[in-house]
Design an enzyme around this catalytic site. Structure first.
Site, mmCIF file in Angstrom:
data_model
loop_
_atom_site.group_PDB
_atom_site.id
_atom_site.type_symbol
_atom_site.label_atom_id
_atom_site.label_comp_id
_atom_site.label_asym_id
_atom_site.label_seq_id
_atom_site.Cartn_x
_atom_site.Cartn_y
_atom_site.Cartn_z
ATOM 1 N N LYS A 128 22.855 90.458 37.622
ATOM 2 C CA LYS A 128 22.428 90.222 38.941
ATOM 3 C C LYS A 128 21.105 89.286 39.340
ATOM 4 C CE LYS A 128 25.127 93.755 40.915
ATOM 5 N NZ LYS A 128 25.194 95.170 41.561
ATOM 6 N N LYS A 208 36.153 88.579 33.896
ATOM 7 C CA LYS A 208 36.823 89.588 34.836
ATOM 8 C C LYS A 208 36.952 88.867 36.093
ATOM 9 C CE LYS A 208 33.586 92.201 37.343
ATOM 10 N NZ LYS A 208 33.528 93.092 38.437
ATOM 11 N N LYS A 211 34.489 88.634 42.963
ATOM 12 C CA LYS A 211 34.144 87.844 44.129
ATOM 13 C C LYS A 211 33.050 87.059 43.622
ATOM 14 C CE LYS A 211 35.123 91.960 46.060
ATOM 15 N NZ LYS A 211 34.492 93.173 46.801
HETATM 16 P P1 ADP Z 1 33.756 92.600 42.487
HETATM 17 O O1 ADP Z 1 33.436 92.593 41.170
HETATM 18 O O2 ADP Z 1 34.661 91.610 42.831
HETATM 19 O O3 ADP Z 1 32.383 92.480 43.504
HETATM 20 P P2 ADP Z 1 33.724 95.422 43.375
HETATM 21 O O4 ADP Z 1 32.233 95.487 42.552
HETATM 22 O O5 ADP Z 1 33.404 95.516 44.890
HETATM 23 O O6 ADP Z 1 34.337 94.050 42.935
HETATM 24 O O7 ADP Z 1 34.704 96.455 42.675
HETATM 25 C C1 ADP Z 1 35.323 97.339 43.552
HETATM 26 C C2 ADP Z 1 36.137 98.295 42.414
HETATM 27 O O8 ADP Z 1 37.171 97.424 41.798
HETATM 28 C C3 ADP Z 1 35.210 98.828 41.303
HETATM 29 O O9 ADP Z 1 35.741 100.048 40.782
HETATM 30 C C4 ADP Z 1 35.518 97.840 40.245
HETATM 31 O O10 ADP Z 1 35.520 98.512 38.931
HETATM 32 C C5 ADP Z 1 37.014 97.551 40.411
HETATM 33 N N1 ADP Z 1 37.194 95.901 39.735
HETATM 34 C C6 ADP Z 1 36.567 94.961 40.133
HETATM 35 N N2 ADP Z 1 36.768 93.767 39.452
HETATM 36 C C7 ADP Z 1 37.815 94.214 38.671
HETATM 37 C C8 ADP Z 1 38.546 93.470 37.641
HETATM 38 N N3 ADP Z 1 38.598 92.436 37.338
HETATM 39 N N4 ADP Z 1 39.366 94.457 36.789
HETATM 40 C C9 ADP Z 1 39.409 95.726 37.099
HETATM 41 N N5 ADP Z 1 38.658 96.455 37.987
HETATM 42 C C10 ADP Z 1 38.140 95.824 38.725
#
Ligand code: ADP
Length: 339
Positions: A128, A208, A211
């Site tokens: 970050k 992965k 967003k």
């Molecule tokens: P992002 O990484 O897109 O900001 P978040 O941090 O809001 O998403 O994640 C919300 C939930 O979705 C968490 O439990 C996270 O581990 C899961 N998650 C996010 N991206 C993935 C991914 N590419 N594969 C599997 N789980 C994911």
């Protein structure tokens, strides 16, 4: 579901009789395939097996969303999306993190048992800092402590998350252990619950889906947008010509087909024998994603058209966990000598 749910750890006596599960999701845009396949599907599956609490973590979002209107809108959007994707507010609790501010008190108290080195070592902190070098606010460093407080406040013992969150959950376990060691057994050490797709790769086929990277397929987007996002996906990079055999085991499009139909092995065979081209396989995937999420898209639209109802659901969620939060905080203050 690959989980630790079948092997619960011994639990302190002050814990709820029925194990609680908790998970938080940031209100930063509509959910993508990684969120749904990696986490939300388990939220939905677990709401009947456990006392389930799901939180839209707006305090966390403040570390990088600084526009109040955007934050308010995205909080409602995430609530609508979670319900549209299958959370039933009658069977689980859905609330907004800032509506139960006890969590900030617990976060501060946890700060006092957390060595700063643990936070500086967190891989996501380093990531970050690199992503927003002009805004390295203290919240980015303390983020995992707030996350520990989120999970500990309802004394949750199971946490459905994607694999990317594993280091944070490990830190939560360490923080809880440090608290328990200093003040007596108070919190369970929570365990992760993973889906069959703990890491969903993005449209680039390498990182992965996230967003913040911008390599997403938004499950509740309009069909044209989903088509565009799926058609932009990288496939097997060694398959140059339409007549080259593909390698479904390394092709992200083929991997995603696993989750949208029972015939994925047939689709893979088509790739291996070059009977189907990458474009055909992508078009089919796009259509299946569009069809799969069509009812959720409709519910999402209806909910977004009725913000009063949505706010009502969130207010009710915050009220429902009020006694849980208050009981935890009373116990913690007592143990720490604050009252
Ligand atoms: P992002 O990484 O897109 O900001 P978040 O941090 O809001 O998403 O994640 C919300 C939930 O979705 C968490 O439990 C996270 O581990 C899961 N998650 C996010 N991206 C993935 C991914 N590419 N594969 C599997 N789980 C994911």
């Amino acid at each position: 579901m690959t989980d630790a749910a079948t092997k619960p750890t011994p639990r302190p006596s002050s814990l709820p009789a029925k194990p609680r599960i908790y998970s938080g999701i940031q209100p930063t845009g509509r959910p993508h395939l990684g969120n749904d396949l990696g986490a939300i599907r388990n939220y939905v599956a677990l709401q009947d097996r456990y006392e389930a609490i799901y939180c839209i973590v707006d305090y966390h979002a403040l570390t990088h969303v600084h526009d109040p209107e955007v934050l308010r809108r995205q909080t409602l959007e995430m609530a609508a999306a979670l319900i549209a994707l299958g959370l039933d507010p009658k069977r689980c609790t859905v609330f907004v993190q800032s509506h139960r501010p006890e969590v900030t008190e617990l976060c501060w108290l946890f700060n006092t048992v957390t060595p700063v080195g643990w936070l500086q070592r967190t891989p996501t902190y380093k990531e970050k800092r690199a992503n927003q070098p002009e805004d390295v606010n203290h919240g980015l460093l303390t983020y995992p402590v707030l996350q520990a407080a989120d999970i500990a406040l309802p004394k949750a013992s199971l946490v459905p998350i994607g694999k990317d969150q594993a280091p944070h959950l490990e830190l939560t376990r360490e923080i809880v252990r440090a608290f328990n060691a200093r003040y007596g057994e108070t919190f369970p050490e929570p365990k992760a619950v993973y889906t069959e797709a703990p890491v969903v790769l993005g449209t680039d086929g390498v990182k992965k889906m996230s967003k913040s990277i911008g390599n997403t397929i938004e499950v509740l987007a309009e069909p044209d947008m989903i088509r565009k996002q799926v058609m932009s996906m990288m496939t097997d990079t060694q398959r140059i010509l339409r007549t080259d055999p593909g390698r479904p085991q390394v092709c992200n499009v083929c991997q995603l087909h696993r989750h949208f139909g029972d015939d994925y092995e047939e689709i893979w065979e088509g790739e291996r024998t070059a009977r189907a081209g990458c474009v055909d396989t992508k078009k089919l995937l796009a259509q299946r994603i569009i069809d799969h999420y069509a009812p959720a898209r409709e519910t999402y639209r209806e909910l977004m058209a009725d913000p009063v109802r949505l706010r009502g659901i969130l207010d009710e969620g915050a009220e429902r966990i009020r006694p849980i939060a208050e009981a935890t905080m009373a116990e913690v203050r007592e143990r720490m000598g604050l009252r």
